[in-house]
Design a protein around this motif. Sequence first.
Motif, PDB file in Angstrom:
ATOM      1  N   GLU A   1       0.013   4.887  -4.504  1.00  0.00           N
ATOM      2  CA  GLU A   1       0.242   3.952  -5.605  1.00  0.00           C
ATOM      3  C   GLU A   1       1.645   3.365  -5.477  1.00  0.00           C
ATOM      4  OE1 GLU A   1      -1.808   3.170  -8.311  1.00  0.00           O
ATOM      5  OE2 GLU A   1      -3.410   4.326  -7.353  1.00  0.00           O
ATOM      6  N   GLU A   2       1.756   2.043  -5.609  1.00  0.00           N
ATOM      7  CA  GLU A   2       3.083   1.439  -5.566  1.00  0.00           C
ATOM      8  C   GLU A   2       3.900   1.925  -6.758  1.00  0.00           C
ATOM      9  OE1 GLU A   2       5.375  -2.852  -5.802  1.00  0.00           O
ATOM     10  OE2 GLU A   2       3.332  -2.849  -4.974  1.00  0.00           O
ATOM     11  N   ILE A   3       5.116   2.422  -6.464  1.00  0.00           N
ATOM     12  CA  ILE A   3       6.002   2.878  -7.534  1.00  0.00           C
ATOM     13  C   ILE A   3       7.174   1.923  -7.737  1.00  0.00           C
ATOM     14  CG2 ILE A   3       5.371   5.304  -7.356  1.00  0.00           C
ATOM     15  CD1 ILE A   3       7.971   5.724  -5.709  1.00  0.00           C
ATOM     16  N   GLY A   4       7.325   0.955  -6.836  1.00  0.00           N
ATOM     17  CA  GLY A   4       8.372  -0.038  -6.984  1.00  0.00           C
ATOM     18  C   GLY A   4       8.679  -0.714  -5.666  1.00  0.00           C
ATOM     19  N   ARG A   5       9.477  -1.760  -5.766  1.00  0.00           N
ATOM     20  CA  ARG A   5       9.884  -2.513  -4.576  1.00  0.00           C
ATOM     21  C   ARG A   5      11.220  -3.164  -4.850  1.00  0.00           C
ATOM     22  NH1 ARG A   5       5.702  -7.186  -3.432  1.00  0.00           N
ATOM     23  NH2 ARG A   5       4.178  -5.531  -3.708  1.00  0.00           N
ATOM     24  N   PHE A   6      11.983  -3.375  -3.785  1.00  0.00           N
ATOM     25  CA  PHE A   6      13.104  -4.289  -3.954  1.00  0.00           C
ATOM     26  C   PHE A   6      12.904  -5.451  -3.018  1.00  0.00           C
ATOM     27  CE2 PHE A   6      15.685  -1.521  -1.063  1.00  0.00           C
ATOM     28  CZ  PHE A   6      16.263  -2.458  -0.243  1.00  0.00           C
ATOM     29  N   VAL A   7      13.314  -6.609  -3.508  1.00  0.00           N
ATOM     30  CA  VAL A   7      12.990  -7.869  -2.871  1.00  0.00           C
ATOM     31  C   VAL A   7      14.266  -8.628  -2.541  1.00  0.00           C
ATOM     32  CG1 VAL A   7      11.773 -10.070  -3.160  1.00  0.00           C
ATOM     33  CG2 VAL A   7      10.802  -7.972  -4.130  1.00  0.00           C
ATOM     34  N   GLU A   8      14.400  -8.999  -1.287  1.00  0.00           N
ATOM     35  CA  GLU A   8      15.463  -9.836  -0.736  1.00  0.00           C
ATOM     36  C   GLU A   8      16.824  -9.140  -0.689  1.00  0.00           C
ATOM     37  OE1 GLU A   8      16.181 -14.553  -0.354  1.00  0.00           O
ATOM     38  OE2 GLU A   8      15.937 -13.799  -2.382  1.00  0.00           O
ATOM     39  N   TYR A   9      17.287  -8.601  -1.792  1.00  0.00           N
ATOM     40  CA  TYR A   9      18.567  -7.883  -1.797  1.00  0.00           C
ATOM     41  C   TYR A   9      18.532  -6.859  -2.927  1.00  0.00           C
ATOM     42  CZ  TYR A   9      19.489 -11.310  -5.470  1.00  0.00           C
ATOM     43  OH  TYR A   9      19.390 -12.083  -6.599  1.00  0.00           O
ATOM     44  N   PRO A  10      19.274  -5.776  -2.778  1.00  0.00           N
ATOM     45  CA  PRO A  10      19.266  -4.758  -3.833  1.00  0.00           C
ATOM     46  C   PRO A  10      20.054  -5.207  -5.051  1.00  0.00           C
ATOM     47  CG  PRO A  10      20.780  -4.139  -2.086  1.00  0.00           C
ATOM     48  CD  PRO A  10      20.096  -5.386  -1.628  1.00  0.00           C
ATOM     49  N   ARG A  11      19.741  -4.611  -6.186  1.00  0.00           N
ATOM     50  CA  ARG A  11      20.474  -4.885  -7.416  1.00  0.00           C
ATOM     51  C   ARG A  11      21.862  -4.256  -7.348  1.00  0.00           C
ATOM     52  NH1 ARG A  11      17.887  -6.624 -12.233  1.00  0.00           N
ATOM     53  NH2 ARG A  11      17.326  -8.700 -11.745  1.00  0.00           N
ATOM     54  N   GLU A  12      21.931  -3.024  -6.817  1.00  0.00           N
ATOM     55  CA  GLU A  12      23.212  -2.324  -6.666  1.00  0.00           C
ATOM     56  C   GLU A  12      23.503  -2.171  -5.175  1.00  0.00           C
ATOM     57  OE1 GLU A  12      23.539   1.243  -9.130  1.00  0.00           O
ATOM     58  OE2 GLU A  12      21.980   0.409 -10.431  1.00  0.00           O
ATOM     59  N   THR A  13      22.974  -1.126  -4.601  1.00  0.00           N
ATOM     60  CA  THR A  13      23.038  -0.920  -3.153  1.00  0.00           C
ATOM     61  C   THR A  13      21.646  -0.497  -2.717  1.00  0.00           C
ATOM     62  OG1 THR A  13      23.579   1.444  -3.304  1.00  0.00           O
ATOM     63  CG2 THR A  13      25.455  -0.117  -3.254  1.00  0.00           C
ATOM     64  N   VAL A  14      21.397  -0.526  -1.422  1.00  0.00           N
ATOM     65  CA  VAL A  14      20.075  -0.122  -0.932  1.00  0.00           C
ATOM     66  C   VAL A  14      19.765   1.296  -1.387  1.00  0.00           C
ATOM     67  CG1 VAL A  14      18.707   0.374   1.145  1.00  0.00           C
ATOM     68  CG2 VAL A  14      20.091  -1.710   1.031  1.00  0.00           C
ATOM     69  N   GLU A  15      20.699   2.229  -1.175  1.00  0.00           N
ATOM     70  CA  GLU A  15      20.423   3.617  -1.518  1.00  0.00           C
ATOM     71  C   GLU A  15      20.324   3.834  -3.030  1.00  0.00           C
ATOM     72  OE1 GLU A  15      24.811   3.745  -0.002  1.00  0.00           O
ATOM     73  OE2 GLU A  15      23.068   2.442   0.175  1.00  0.00           O
ATOM     74  N   ALA A  16      21.109   3.118  -3.830  1.00  0.00           N
ATOM     75  CA  ALA A  16      21.035   3.256  -5.288  1.00  0.00           C
ATOM     76  C   ALA A  16      19.708   2.715  -5.809  1.00  0.00           C
ATOM     77  CB  ALA A  16      22.202   2.536  -5.953  1.00  0.00           C
TER      78      ALA A  16
END
Length: 176
Positions: free
Chosen positions: A144-159
Amino acid sequence: MKKIILSLFITTLFFACNQQPKVTKATLNEDGDLIGVTTKNQFLQEPFNEWFESGYEDYSLNNEIISKLKPLINNVTIKAFMGTWCSDSQEQTPIFYKVLEATEFNMNNLELIAVDRDKVTPDSLEKGFNIDRVPTFIFYKNNEEIGRFVEYPRETVEADMLKIISGEPYKHSYQE
């Protein structure tokens, strides 16, 4: 009788193995972009190594977040879409790999698909995933998809990854 059973088993196994879906390794299109299922090794080859290696080496991980992410990450699978022609993909993909390696993520649970400028592949690997921008990193738990980040992270990739995987509220950059 044993020979007949063994023959049936081997025949069944042979046909079952041949029914596996064929995964097309990424190839270069007429513009010189990778298209298809790709791996880090392909980014280490020219001309992609120029942006991949520098992006990987130049990024400093947040080790506190990595230590929180590490026990959680192997409970997920990831499907990612990127374009070797895309500056955001060139920036985020090396960082993404660096985070995965720092958390000792099982790379068998990652499928990275390189798309063309129209965000498609000849095998339609992007169908059904709503890929409007790249890179797009989609996280799954129990299929089940639990989330995605698109184009750039909101904070950092790891965060961003920690928020998605831990179940904290998260909206990607284009989600209202």
